[in-house]
Design a protein around this motif. Structure first.
Motif, PDB file in Angstrom:
ATOM      1  N   SER A 213      30.459 -14.021  74.563  1.00  0.00           N
ATOM      2  CA  SER A 213      29.092 -14.149  75.066  1.00  0.00           C
ATOM      3  C   SER A 213      29.020 -15.008  76.324  1.00  0.00           C
ATOM      4  O   SER A 213      29.633 -16.084  76.396  1.00  0.00           O
ATOM      5  CB  SER A 213      28.194 -14.769  73.985  1.00  0.00           C
ATOM      6  OG  SER A 213      28.146 -13.958  72.830  1.00  0.00           O
ATOM      7  N   PHE A 214      28.245 -14.527  77.266  1.00  0.00           N
ATOM      8  CA  PHE A 214      27.890 -15.294  78.459  1.00  0.00           C
ATOM      9  C   PHE A 214      26.462 -15.769  78.258  1.00  0.00           C
ATOM     10  O   PHE A 214      25.538 -14.964  78.102  1.00  0.00           O
ATOM     11  CB  PHE A 214      27.997 -14.432  79.719  1.00  0.00           C
ATOM     12  CG  PHE A 214      27.723 -15.194  80.983  1.00  0.00           C
ATOM     13  CD1 PHE A 214      28.698 -16.000  81.555  1.00  0.00           C
ATOM     14  CD2 PHE A 214      26.480 -15.115  81.599  1.00  0.00           C
ATOM     15  CE1 PHE A 214      28.444 -16.713  82.716  1.00  0.00           C
ATOM     16  CE2 PHE A 214      26.222 -15.817  82.762  1.00  0.00           C
ATOM     17  CZ  PHE A 214      27.204 -16.620  83.323  1.00  0.00           C
ATOM     18  N   ILE A 215      26.268 -17.097  78.257  1.00  0.00           N
ATOM     19  CA  ILE A 215      24.989 -17.696  77.862  1.00  0.00           C
ATOM     20  C   ILE A 215      24.464 -18.532  79.019  1.00  0.00           C
ATOM     21  O   ILE A 215      25.079 -19.547  79.394  1.00  0.00           O
ATOM     22  CB  ILE A 215      25.168 -18.574  76.604  1.00  0.00           C
ATOM     23  CG1 ILE A 215      25.939 -17.818  75.524  1.00  0.00           C
ATOM     24  CG2 ILE A 215      23.821 -19.049  76.085  1.00  0.00           C
ATOM     25  CD1 ILE A 215      26.515 -18.706  74.437  1.00  0.00           C
TER      26      ILE A 215
ATOM     27  N   THR B 137      29.660 -15.913  88.343  1.00  0.00           N
ATOM     28  CA  THR B 137      30.239 -16.463  87.113  1.00  0.00           C
ATOM     29  C   THR B 137      30.171 -15.448  85.977  1.00  0.00           C
ATOM     30  O   THR B 137      31.119 -15.296  85.190  1.00  0.00           O
ATOM     31  CB  THR B 137      29.493 -17.748  86.714  1.00  0.00           C
ATOM     32  OG1 THR B 137      29.461 -18.649  87.816  1.00  0.00           O
ATOM     33  CG2 THR B 137      30.167 -18.431  85.538  1.00  0.00           C
ATOM     34  N   LYS B 138      29.065 -14.728  85.886  1.00  0.00           N
ATOM     35  CA  LYS B 138      28.900 -13.723  84.828  1.00  0.00           C
ATOM     36  C   LYS B 138      29.911 -12.589  84.977  1.00  0.00           C
ATOM     37  O   LYS B 138      30.578 -12.208  84.000  1.00  0.00           O
ATOM     38  CB  LYS B 138      27.477 -13.173  84.859  1.00  0.00           C
ATOM     39  CG  LYS B 138      27.233 -12.048  83.862  1.00  0.00           C
ATOM     40  CD  LYS B 138      25.788 -11.577  83.872  1.00  0.00           C
ATOM     41  CE  LYS B 138      25.444 -10.828  85.137  1.00  0.00           C
ATOM     42  NZ  LYS B 138      24.061 -10.275  85.097  1.00  0.00           N
ATOM     43  N   ILE B 139      30.028 -12.059  86.174  1.00  0.00           N
ATOM     44  CA  ILE B 139      30.957 -10.946  86.405  1.00  0.00           C
ATOM     45  C   ILE B 139      32.395 -11.383  86.131  1.00  0.00           C
ATOM     46  O   ILE B 139      33.196 -10.642  85.550  1.00  0.00           O
ATOM     47  CB  ILE B 139      30.815 -10.411  87.842  1.00  0.00           C
ATOM     48  CG1 ILE B 139      29.411  -9.835  88.059  1.00  0.00           C
ATOM     49  CG2 ILE B 139      31.876  -9.371  88.134  1.00  0.00           C
ATOM     50  CD1 ILE B 139      29.031  -8.726  87.107  1.00  0.00           C
ATOM     51  N   GLU B 140      32.715 -12.613  86.518  1.00  0.00           N
ATOM     52  CA  GLU B 140      34.062 -13.145  86.248  1.00  0.00           C
ATOM     53  C   GLU B 140      34.313 -13.219  84.745  1.00  0.00           C
ATOM     54  O   GLU B 140      35.397 -12.850  84.261  1.00  0.00           O
ATOM     55  CB  GLU B 140      34.205 -14.528  86.884  1.00  0.00           C
ATOM     56  CG  GLU B 140      35.544 -15.195  86.627  1.00  0.00           C
ATOM     57  CD  GLU B 140      35.596 -16.609  87.165  1.00  0.00           C
ATOM     58  OE1 GLU B 140      36.428 -17.397  86.674  1.00  0.00           O
ATOM     59  OE2 GLU B 140      34.792 -16.946  88.059  1.00  0.00           O
ATOM     60  N   PHE B 141      33.336 -13.690  83.975  1.00  0.00           N
ATOM     61  CA  PHE B 141      33.506 -13.758  82.522  1.00  0.00           C
ATOM     62  C   PHE B 141      33.671 -12.370  81.922  1.00  0.00           C
ATOM     63  O   PHE B 141      34.541 -12.143  81.084  1.00  0.00           O
ATOM     64  CB  PHE B 141      32.299 -14.469  81.886  1.00  0.00           C
ATOM     65  CG  PHE B 141      32.332 -14.498  80.387  1.00  0.00           C
ATOM     66  CD1 PHE B 141      33.068 -15.440  79.698  1.00  0.00           C
ATOM     67  CD2 PHE B 141      31.636 -13.524  79.649  1.00  0.00           C
ATOM     68  CE1 PHE B 141      33.114 -15.441  78.309  1.00  0.00           C
ATOM     69  CE2 PHE B 141      31.682 -13.527  78.264  1.00  0.00           C
ATOM     70  CZ  PHE B 141      32.425 -14.487  77.588  1.00  0.00           C
ATOM     71  N   LEU B 142      32.837 -11.443  82.354  1.00  0.00           N
ATOM     72  CA  LEU B 142      32.899 -10.093  81.793  1.00  0.00           C
ATOM     73  C   LEU B 142      34.219  -9.408  82.146  1.00  0.00           C
ATOM     74  O   LEU B 142      34.738  -8.615  81.337  1.00  0.00           O
ATOM     75  CB  LEU B 142      31.722  -9.262  82.310  1.00  0.00           C
ATOM     76  CG  LEU B 142      30.330  -9.688  81.822  1.00  0.00           C
ATOM     77  CD1 LEU B 142      29.248  -8.799  82.431  1.00  0.00           C
ATOM     78  CD2 LEU B 142      30.243  -9.664  80.292  1.00  0.00           C
ATOM     79  N   ARG B 143      34.746  -9.730  83.293  1.00  0.00           N
ATOM     80  CA  ARG B 143      36.031  -9.135  83.705  1.00  0.00           C
ATOM     81  C   ARG B 143      37.123  -9.452  82.683  1.00  0.00           C
ATOM     82  O   ARG B 143      38.026  -8.640  82.453  1.00  0.00           O
ATOM     83  CB  ARG B 143      36.418  -9.632  85.094  1.00  0.00           C
ATOM     84  CG  ARG B 143      37.575  -8.854  85.724  1.00  0.00           C
ATOM     85  CD  ARG B 143      37.813  -9.317  87.152  1.00  0.00           C
ATOM     86  NE  ARG B 143      36.691  -8.973  88.025  1.00  0.00           N
ATOM     87  CZ  ARG B 143      35.955  -9.855  88.684  1.00  0.00           C
ATOM     88  NH1 ARG B 143      36.203 -11.147  88.576  1.00  0.00           N
ATOM     89  NH2 ARG B 143      34.973  -9.444  89.459  1.00  0.00           N
ATOM     90  N   GLY B 144      37.040 -10.630  82.099  1.00  0.00           N
ATOM     91  CA  GLY B 144      38.054 -11.011  81.102  1.00  0.00           C
ATOM     92  C   GLY B 144      37.790 -10.450  79.731  1.00  0.00           C
ATOM     93  O   GLY B 144      38.686 -10.468  78.864  1.00  0.00           O
ATOM     94  N   SER B 145      36.558  -9.947  79.468  1.00  0.00           N
ATOM     95  CA  SER B 145      36.205  -9.452  78.139  1.00  0.00           C
ATOM     96  C   SER B 145      36.125  -7.934  78.058  1.00  0.00           C
ATOM     97  O   SER B 145      36.342  -7.362  76.992  1.00  0.00           O
ATOM     98  CB  SER B 145      34.844 -10.039  77.706  1.00  0.00           C
ATOM     99  OG  SER B 145      34.872 -11.460  77.728  1.00  0.00           O
ATOM    100  N   VAL B 146      35.798  -7.302  79.179  1.00  0.00           N
ATOM    101  CA  VAL B 146      35.596  -5.851  79.188  1.00  0.00           C
ATOM    102  C   VAL B 146      36.791  -5.204  79.849  1.00  0.00           C
ATOM    103  O   VAL B 146      36.975  -5.317  81.068  1.00  0.00           O
ATOM    104  CB  VAL B 146      34.302  -5.473  79.925  1.00  0.00           C
ATOM    105  CG1 VAL B 146      34.076  -3.968  79.852  1.00  0.00           C
ATOM    106  CG2 VAL B 146      33.109  -6.223  79.322  1.00  0.00           C
ATOM    107  N   ARG B 147      37.614  -4.537  79.099  1.00  0.00           N
ATOM    108  CA  ARG B 147      38.837  -3.948  79.650  1.00  0.00           C
ATOM    109  C   ARG B 147      38.849  -2.443  79.396  1.00  0.00           C
ATOM    110  O   ARG B 147      38.223  -1.950  78.502  1.00  0.00           O
ATOM    111  CB  ARG B 147      40.072  -4.591  78.997  1.00  0.00           C
ATOM    112  CG  ARG B 147      40.094  -6.111  79.189  1.00  0.00           C
ATOM    113  CD  ARG B 147      41.341  -6.697  78.548  1.00  0.00           C
ATOM    114  NE  ARG B 147      41.293  -8.151  78.522  1.00  0.00           N
ATOM    115  CZ  ARG B 147      41.563  -8.932  79.552  1.00  0.00           C
ATOM    116  NH1 ARG B 147      41.901  -8.398  80.705  1.00  0.00           N
ATOM    117  NH2 ARG B 147      41.485 -10.256  79.447  1.00  0.00           N
TER     118      ARG B 147
END
Length: 459
Positions: free
Chosen positions: A391-393, A449-459
């Motif tokens: 989660s990105f909060i 910051t959000k896109i960076e976090f999602l890059r690590g979670s969405v593959r």
């Protein structure tokens, strides 16, 4: 010719009755507006009610028993409300305090019968009294139930409808192809969604970013901020634009409004939307094996509740809702100024009376805030388990819910769930509720910051 001499004691008594009556009515209004600050307001109501009762006993010329009874009811109901938090006692306090205030003002007016200026003041005093009574009636009605106010507002704008805003159509929007007003269900109103395909190329496999709008569960629209829609806030430019640019297709979902449809109806409805998208993925060029769910404000609670249904079997059973999505496909969640604890919706941080009042109206429309069990079920953080998605909060710091954001992040940390808490100090900037929907350097940083976090979670 004899001269009329006003009794000084009568003048002093009248002034005291007017002042105390006016303060009592004003505090009764504040009681209705600031429900979640009941201790601060409630103590003042109690003190003023005691003073008012004493004044009535000594200075009210008629119907002393009525005034004393109103004062006693106000004090007892207020203290009981502070101790028990029972909603009905809040309503009784508001009614009794308002009646007590008007009784004091009426007593002052009756006691000024010998004042030669009384006739001159009759018209403005009568007008002020009528306005005050109308305001009081609206306040007390809203205290008893927000439904009349909410439905009046919905009649002027967003409301529940089984008809789309316009026929399903394709257009260009912010460089993406947009298919608007697609019906995803027929059993509930507002069951429509819009699909945006990045670069107008459905042949490219991209993860799907599903957005659920805010609006306090009583308003809002999937197209808010789209340059092709009637309303045009910066949301798509500052929020959806970067998501499309980062290589996601995007879906924006509408849902039924409270109070006509209450929790967990919207959770069920989001499941229907995702089932529709899964069934029609090939038709619209969507990859439903990689899904990010994002919710803003009230939409964040809906997204969080849906995620709990998918990941917490006990929670799903308590709500009576079956999981509708493969857990492996739900890659991540995004919470933008989410109301994660509905019971505290009226208590934003860095208190904002206007925000708190509006949030509380929405929360009371959405969930019966006198029912502790349903409030607990609507609490996203309380029901999250170790299977909760990454989660990105994010949240602002003024008139919003950074405390709730931090609480969810802390719980996910304890359970070993990947998450990123995106909060800013007031020393950096004063950021309001849903600051990420307005263009600023903080919005840009949030998006990076959000896109960076999602890059690590969405593959």
């Amino acid at each position: 010719m004899s001269k009329i001499v006003e009794d000084p004691r009568s003048r002093t008594s009248t002034t005291a009755l007017v002042a105390t009556g006016g303060i009592t009515v004003a505090l009764a209004w504040l009681e209705c507006l600031l429900i979640r600050q009941q201790l601060a307001v409630g103590l003042w109501v109690t003190v003023v009610a005691v003073v008012a009762t004493c004044l009535v006993s000594f200075d009210a010329r008629k119907h002393v028993a009525v005034g004393a009874s109103l004062g006693a009811v106000t004090v007892v109901a207020q203290v009981a409300w502070l101790v028990t938090d029972f909603h009905s006692l809040w309503v009784v306090t508001a009614i009794a305090a308002t009646a007590l205030g008007f009784f004091l003002l009426g007593s002052a007016w009756a006691g000024s019968s010998g004042n030669p200026r009384r006739a001159t003041a009759a018209v403005p005093a009568g007008l002020a009294a009528v306005i005050a009574m109308v305001v009081s009636a609206l306040m007390i009605t809203t205290a008893a139930s927000p439904a009349p106010l909410v439905r009046s507002l919905q009649a002027l704008g967003h409301s529940n409808s089984f008809e789309p805003a316009a026929p399903t159509a394709m257009s260009d929007s912010n460089g993406a192809s947009r298919t608007s007003d697609i019906e995803y269900g027929s059993s509930l109103p507002n069951s429509f969604l819009d699909i945006y395909i990045a670069d107008n190329d459905p042949s490219v496999s991209r993860p799907t970013y599903v957005m659920v709008h805010g609006g306090g569960w009583i308003a809002g629209d999937k197209a808010d901020g789209d340059s092709e829609s009637v309303t045009n806030s910066p949301y798509f430019a500052s929020g959806a634009g970067p998501v499309l640019d980062a290589g996601y297709n995007l879906v924006s979902v509408n849902y039924a409004f409270a109070p006509q449809y209450r929790f967990p109806t919207q959770t069920i409805q989001l499941g229907e939307a995702l089932q529709f998208l899964n069934t029609n993925a090939d038709r619209y060029g969507l990859d439903m094996s990689r899904v990010v769910l994002a919710g803003s404000s009230a939409g964040g609670q809906i997204v969080g509740s849906y995620a709990n249904v998918q990941t917490n079997p006990d929670y799903a059973q308590a709500l009576g809702i079956e999981a509708t999505m493969n857990r492996s496909a739900l890659k991540a969640l995004v919470f933008d100024s989410a109301v994660l604890d509905v019971g505290r919706a009226g208590s934003p941080q860095s208190p904002s009376p206007s925000n708190g009042f509006l949030y509380d109206i929405g929360a009371r429309s959405y969930v019966d805030t006198t029912d502790a069990a349903w409030l607990a079920r609507a609490n996203v953080t309380e029901n999250a388990t170790s299977d909760f998605p990454p989660s990105f909060i994010a949240d602002g710091n003024t008139g919003t819910f950074p405390d709730q954001a931090a609480e969810l992040s802390a719980k996910l940390d304890r359970m070993g769930v990947a998450n990123r808490l995106n909060l800013y100090s007031k020393n950096e900037a004063a950021l309001p509720h849903a600051f990420m929907t307005t263009g600023s350097q903080w919005t840009d940083e949030y998006n990076r910051t959000k896109i960076e976090f999602l890059r690590g979670s969405v593959r």
